[in-house]
Motif scaffolding. Structure first.
Motif, mmCIF file in Angstrom:
data_model
loop_
_atom_site.group_PDB
_atom_site.id
_atom_site.type_symbol
_atom_site.label_atom_id
_atom_site.label_comp_id
_atom_site.label_asym_id
_atom_site.label_seq_id
_atom_site.Cartn_x
_atom_site.Cartn_y
_atom_site.Cartn_z
ATOM 1 N N UNK A 87 27.938 -61.053 -18.176
ATOM 2 C CA UNK A 87 27.558 -60.486 -16.877
ATOM 3 C C UNK A 87 26.199 -61.031 -16.458
ATOM 4 N N UNK A 88 26.115 -61.476 -15.195
ATOM 5 C CA UNK A 88 24.855 -61.989 -14.646
ATOM 6 C C UNK A 88 23.753 -60.948 -14.770
ATOM 7 N N UNK A 89 22.580 -61.404 -15.150
ATOM 8 C CA UNK A 89 21.395 -60.556 -15.216
ATOM 9 C C UNK A 89 20.271 -61.320 -14.533
ATOM 10 N N UNK A 90 19.936 -60.918 -13.320
ATOM 11 C CA UNK A 90 18.944 -61.640 -12.526
ATOM 12 C C UNK A 90 17.586 -61.688 -13.194
ATOM 13 N N UNK A 91 17.301 -60.746 -14.069
ATOM 14 C CA UNK A 91 15.987 -60.728 -14.701
ATOM 15 C C UNK A 91 15.891 -61.679 -15.889
ATOM 16 N N UNK A 92 17.006 -62.274 -16.332
ATOM 17 C CA UNK A 92 16.923 -63.186 -17.482
ATOM 18 C C UNK A 92 16.370 -64.574 -17.134
ATOM 19 N N UNK A 93 16.771 -65.319 -16.208
ATOM 20 C CA UNK A 93 17.879 -65.251 -15.248
ATOM 21 C C UNK A 93 19.180 -65.772 -15.870
ATOM 22 N N UNK A 94 20.272 -65.402 -15.230
ATOM 23 C CA UNK A 94 21.572 -65.842 -15.709
ATOM 24 C C UNK A 94 22.239 -64.790 -16.568
ATOM 25 N N UNK A 95 23.178 -65.239 -17.349
ATOM 26 C CA UNK A 95 23.926 -64.361 -18.231
ATOM 27 C C UNK A 95 23.353 -64.479 -19.643
#
Length: 117
Positions: A87-95
């Motif tokens: 699942x995409x996580x904008x704070x990582x960014x990416x998955x």
């Protein structure tokens, strides 16, 4: 399984994983049992499948096993674990899986530990 179908589009059956890793299928089953890879049953007839992105050109994605262990210890089943990894996580960014494939484990592991509490 629809949620996973939206997140993961490329799956490999165990013989294909074995071919890519240059191993026997029985060794791939052992990798799954040991938590180095995750498989789910898919298709008709149902067969065990592994998300292709768990593998890189050099083998299994770096740091994947430790992340799988953290999530399982936190009570995640395999579908929940795969959903979180892909699942995409904008704070990582990416998955999370993208970060692991790049060898970036720190932030992914911190988030996995926080979820496991």
């Amino acid at each position: 399984m629809n949620a996973l179908d939206e997140l993961i589009t490329d799956w490999l059956n165990l013989p294909d994983v074995a071919l890519q890793l240059d191993l026997e299928v029985s060794r791939v089953r052992r990798l799954i049992e040991d938590g180095e890879l995750v498989s789910v049953r898919r298709g008709d007839p149902e067969v065990r499948m592994v998300p292709a992105e768990m593998l890189t050109e050099n083998g299994i994605a770096p740091h994947l096993q430790g992340t799988i262990t953290l999530l399982r210890d936190g009570g995640f089943d395999d579908v929940e674990l795969l959903t979180w990894l892909f699942t995409e996580d904008e704070t990582l960014p990416g998955r999370p899986i993208d970060q692991l494939r790049k060898g970036q484990r720190g932030e992914v592991r911190r988030r996995a530990q926080a979820l496991a509490l």
